[in-house]
Scaffold this motif. Structure first.
Motif, mmCIF file in Angstrom:
data_model
loop_
_atom_site.group_PDB
_atom_site.id
_atom_site.type_symbol
_atom_site.label_atom_id
_atom_site.label_comp_id
_atom_site.label_asym_id
_atom_site.label_seq_id
_atom_site.Cartn_x
_atom_site.Cartn_y
_atom_site.Cartn_z
ATOM 1 N N ASP A 172 -2.824 33.725 -46.262
ATOM 2 C CA ASP A 172 -4.094 34.395 -45.971
ATOM 3 C C ASP A 172 -4.317 35.684 -46.753
ATOM 4 O OD1 ASP A 172 -2.410 35.834 -44.416
ATOM 5 O OD2 ASP A 172 -3.234 35.177 -42.481
ATOM 6 N N TRP A 173 -3.329 36.111 -47.561
ATOM 7 C CA TRP A 173 -3.607 37.247 -48.455
ATOM 8 C C TRP A 173 -4.599 36.835 -49.547
ATOM 9 C CZ3 TRP A 173 0.944 34.466 -48.863
ATOM 10 C CH2 TRP A 173 1.211 33.894 -50.113
ATOM 11 N N LEU A 174 -4.795 35.534 -49.703
ATOM 12 C CA LEU A 174 -5.739 35.044 -50.711
ATOM 13 C C LEU A 174 -7.165 34.971 -50.174
ATOM 14 C CD1 LEU A 174 -3.572 32.225 -52.349
ATOM 15 C CD2 LEU A 174 -4.232 34.391 -53.397
ATOM 16 N N GLY A 175 -7.384 35.426 -48.941
ATOM 17 C CA GLY A 175 -8.732 35.486 -48.377
ATOM 18 C C GLY A 175 -9.440 34.147 -48.471
ATOM 19 N N PRO A 176 -10.592 34.111 -49.149
ATOM 20 C CA PRO A 176 -11.360 32.859 -49.217
ATOM 21 C C PRO A 176 -10.619 31.748 -49.958
ATOM 22 C CG PRO A 176 -12.333 34.550 -50.644
ATOM 23 C CD PRO A 176 -11.291 35.230 -49.820
ATOM 24 N N HIS A 177 -9.570 32.106 -50.699
ATOM 25 C CA HIS A 177 -8.812 31.091 -51.449
ATOM 26 C C HIS A 177 -7.534 30.681 -50.718
ATOM 27 C CE1 HIS A 177 -11.532 32.096 -54.705
ATOM 28 N NE2 HIS A 177 -11.192 33.367 -54.565
ATOM 29 N N ALA A 178 -7.403 31.102 -49.448
ATOM 30 C CA ALA A 178 -6.141 30.905 -48.717
ATOM 31 C C ALA A 178 -5.688 29.459 -48.695
ATOM 32 C CB ALA A 178 -6.271 31.437 -47.296
ATOM 33 N N GLY A 179 -6.639 28.532 -48.657
ATOM 34 C CA GLY A 179 -6.248 27.133 -48.542
ATOM 35 C C GLY A 179 -5.976 26.466 -49.887
ATOM 36 N N ALA A 180 -6.254 27.180 -50.980
ATOM 37 C CA ALA A 180 -6.229 26.535 -52.302
ATOM 38 C C ALA A 180 -4.861 25.969 -52.664
ATOM 39 C CB ALA A 180 -6.680 27.522 -53.376
ATOM 40 N N LEU A 181 -3.815 26.639 -52.215
ATOM 41 C CA LEU A 181 -2.477 26.214 -52.619
ATOM 42 C C LEU A 181 -1.733 25.547 -51.467
ATOM 43 C CD1 LEU A 181 -1.652 29.475 -54.625
ATOM 44 C CD2 LEU A 181 -2.376 27.296 -55.570
ATOM 45 N N GLY A 182 -2.422 25.347 -50.340
ATOM 46 C CA GLY A 182 -1.794 24.683 -49.191
ATOM 47 C C GLY A 182 -1.055 25.682 -48.326
ATOM 48 N N PRO A 183 -0.505 25.208 -47.188
ATOM 49 C CA PRO A 183 0.199 26.111 -46.267
ATOM 50 C C PRO A 183 1.580 26.510 -46.792
ATOM 51 C CG PRO A 183 0.282 23.847 -45.467
ATOM 52 C CD PRO A 183 -0.542 23.811 -46.720
ATOM 53 N N ILE A 184 2.101 27.588 -46.232
ATOM 54 C CA ILE A 184 3.469 28.040 -46.542
ATOM 55 C C ILE A 184 4.429 27.289 -45.606
ATOM 56 C CG2 ILE A 184 4.956 30.087 -46.647
ATOM 57 C CD1 ILE A 184 2.682 30.666 -48.422
ATOM 58 N N MET A 185 5.609 26.983 -46.107
ATOM 59 C CA MET A 185 6.601 26.252 -45.295
ATOM 60 C C MET A 185 6.964 26.999 -44.020
ATOM 61 S SD MET A 185 9.409 24.801 -47.953
ATOM 62 C CE MET A 185 9.209 25.894 -49.319
ATOM 63 N N ASP A 186 7.393 26.243 -43.025
ATOM 64 C CA ASP A 186 7.973 26.874 -41.835
ATOM 65 C C ASP A 186 9.494 26.968 -42.049
ATOM 66 O OD1 ASP A 186 9.094 24.377 -41.248
ATOM 67 O OD2 ASP A 186 7.480 23.838 -39.851
ATOM 68 N N TRP A 187 10.193 27.498 -41.027
ATOM 69 C CA TRP A 187 11.630 27.756 -41.202
ATOM 70 C C TRP A 187 12.432 26.469 -41.360
ATOM 71 C CZ3 TRP A 187 13.424 32.327 -42.603
ATOM 72 C CH2 TRP A 187 12.630 33.451 -42.349
ATOM 73 N N SER A 188 12.018 25.417 -40.660
ATOM 74 C CA SER A 188 12.799 24.194 -40.761
ATOM 75 C C SER A 188 12.602 23.552 -42.138
ATOM 76 C CB SER A 188 12.430 23.281 -39.583
ATOM 77 O OG SER A 188 12.033 22.032 -40.005
ATOM 78 N N LEU A 205 11.988 25.261 -44.842
ATOM 79 C CA LEU A 205 12.731 26.108 -45.782
ATOM 80 C C LEU A 205 14.220 25.753 -45.757
ATOM 81 C CD1 LEU A 205 12.755 28.409 -47.834
ATOM 82 C CD2 LEU A 205 13.218 29.970 -45.917
ATOM 83 N N ALA A 206 14.739 25.469 -44.554
ATOM 84 C CA ALA A 206 16.155 25.082 -44.451
ATOM 85 C C ALA A 206 16.406 23.803 -45.245
ATOM 86 C CB ALA A 206 16.541 24.894 -42.980
ATOM 87 N N ASP A 207 15.441 22.862 -45.212
ATOM 88 C CA ASP A 207 15.585 21.622 -45.988
ATOM 89 C C ASP A 207 15.651 21.920 -47.484
ATOM 90 O OD1 ASP A 207 15.468 20.177 -43.663
ATOM 91 O OD2 ASP A 207 13.383 19.525 -43.909
ATOM 92 N N VAL A 208 14.826 22.857 -47.935
ATOM 93 C CA VAL A 208 14.847 23.221 -49.358
ATOM 94 C C VAL A 208 16.180 23.873 -49.710
ATOM 95 C CG1 VAL A 208 13.836 24.737 -51.105
ATOM 96 C CG2 VAL A 208 12.341 23.447 -49.581
ATOM 97 N N ALA A 209 16.617 24.824 -48.863
ATOM 98 C CA ALA A 209 17.870 25.541 -49.150
ATOM 99 C C ALA A 209 19.048 24.568 -49.208
ATOM 100 C CB ALA A 209 18.095 26.625 -48.098
ATOM 101 N N ALA A 210 18.992 23.526 -48.377
ATOM 102 C CA ALA A 210 20.093 22.552 -48.344
ATOM 103 C C ALA A 210 20.206 21.772 -49.645
ATOM 104 C CB ALA A 210 19.895 21.581 -47.172
ATOM 105 N N THR A 211 19.149 21.755 -50.457
ATOM 106 C CA THR A 211 19.227 21.038 -51.742
ATOM 107 C C THR A 211 19.862 21.903 -52.836
ATOM 108 O OG1 THR A 211 17.082 21.780 -52.631
ATOM 109 C CG2 THR A 211 17.064 19.838 -51.189
#
Ligand SMILES: [Zn+2]
Length: 253
Positions: A92-108, A110-116
């Motif tokens: 939401d720091w992108l204001g009107p463009h907040a949705g342009a890049l999709g949502p940010i990951m949640d903690w679970s 992120l854990a999946d990414v870190a595990a790779t």
């Protein structure tokens, strides 16, 4: 969710197929692809292989859905910088463009990414340009985001990326004080060995760069491409910073 943003944010996303082509071209040209802390550790250990450190900012769900598979296929390491205060929600720091890049990951996620094996770096809490924050808030932005990442992932957080790239001597000192050994800005030029590790410059690949373009850029042969790259990437960066400053002011009043 589309992985290819439109509008002013378009240059921030590279379609997965093109990312695969860019990584294959770099590997084919003899570059070893790593995360940033790993690349610097390799340099410290006397490694003379040509290295390219891959970095991704903000932590969109898109990274888990698409980039993780492409990186694994290319046997590439990477560093992913998380906007910790926005996890599980929009940028939401992108204001009107907040949705342009999709949502940010949640903690679970992120854990999946870190595990790779992807290195997780700190990208502050609210993704506000740090060079304009009062001292107490600057400290909290760097320290609290680091603590939350280190606690959740049970590992030290070694790398930082300045939101919007902006930093200053004061900002760099705070980042170092909280244990980050390296940090990256935008720069749009090559990082040379011996350069300031708290101001590692980066090149920004866009959807307009082929694999061969990237190879030329990292070889330093892309001088004709760099101005073009700046021209293409600039509007997105300018819009993002301007909107972030405005959204923040609105929240304060
Ligand atoms: Zn960012």
């Amino acid at each position: 969710m589309s992985s290819v943003p439109e509008g002013p944010m378009r240059t921030f996303g590279v379609p997965p197929k093109l990312l695969a082509e860019q990584l294959a071209a770099l590997s084919g040209a003899g570059y070893r692809l790593t995360g940033l802390s790993e690349a610097l550790d390799l340099l410290d250990g006397g490694c003379t292989d040509p290295l390219v450190a891959l970095t991704f900012d903000d932590g969109y769900v898109d990274f888990l859905d698409h980039a993780v598979g492409v990186l694994a296929e290319a046997k590439a390491g990477a560093t992913l910088y998380m906007s910790v205060g926005h996890m599980g929600g929009p940028a939401d720091w992108l204001g009107p463009h907040a949705g342009a890049l999709g949502p940010i990951m949640d903690w679970s996620q992120l854990a999946d990414v870190a595990a790779t094996g992807v290195e997780i770096g700190n990208h502050s809490l609210i993704h506000h340009p740090l060079d304009v924050l009062p001292a107490g808030q600057l400290d909290a932005e760097v320290r609290d985001s680091r603590d939350r990442l280190a606690d959740a992932l049970a590992r030290p957080i070694r790398s930082f990326a300045y939101p919007h790239g902006y930093n200053s001597a004061t900002v760099r000192a705070v980042v170092a004080k909280y244990g980050h050994g390296n940090a990256c800005e935008v720069g749009r030029r090559l990082y040379r060995e011996g350069g300031d590790r708290l101001a590692v410059s980066r090149l920004q690949p866009t959807p307009d760069h082929s694999g061969d373009d990237l190879v030329r850029l990292v070889r330093g042969e892309g001088s004709s491409l760099v101005p073009a790259l700046k021209r293409v990437a600039q509007p997105g960066w300018r819009v993002a910073r301007r909107v972030a400053l405005r959204v923040f002011r609105t929240k304060l009043t």
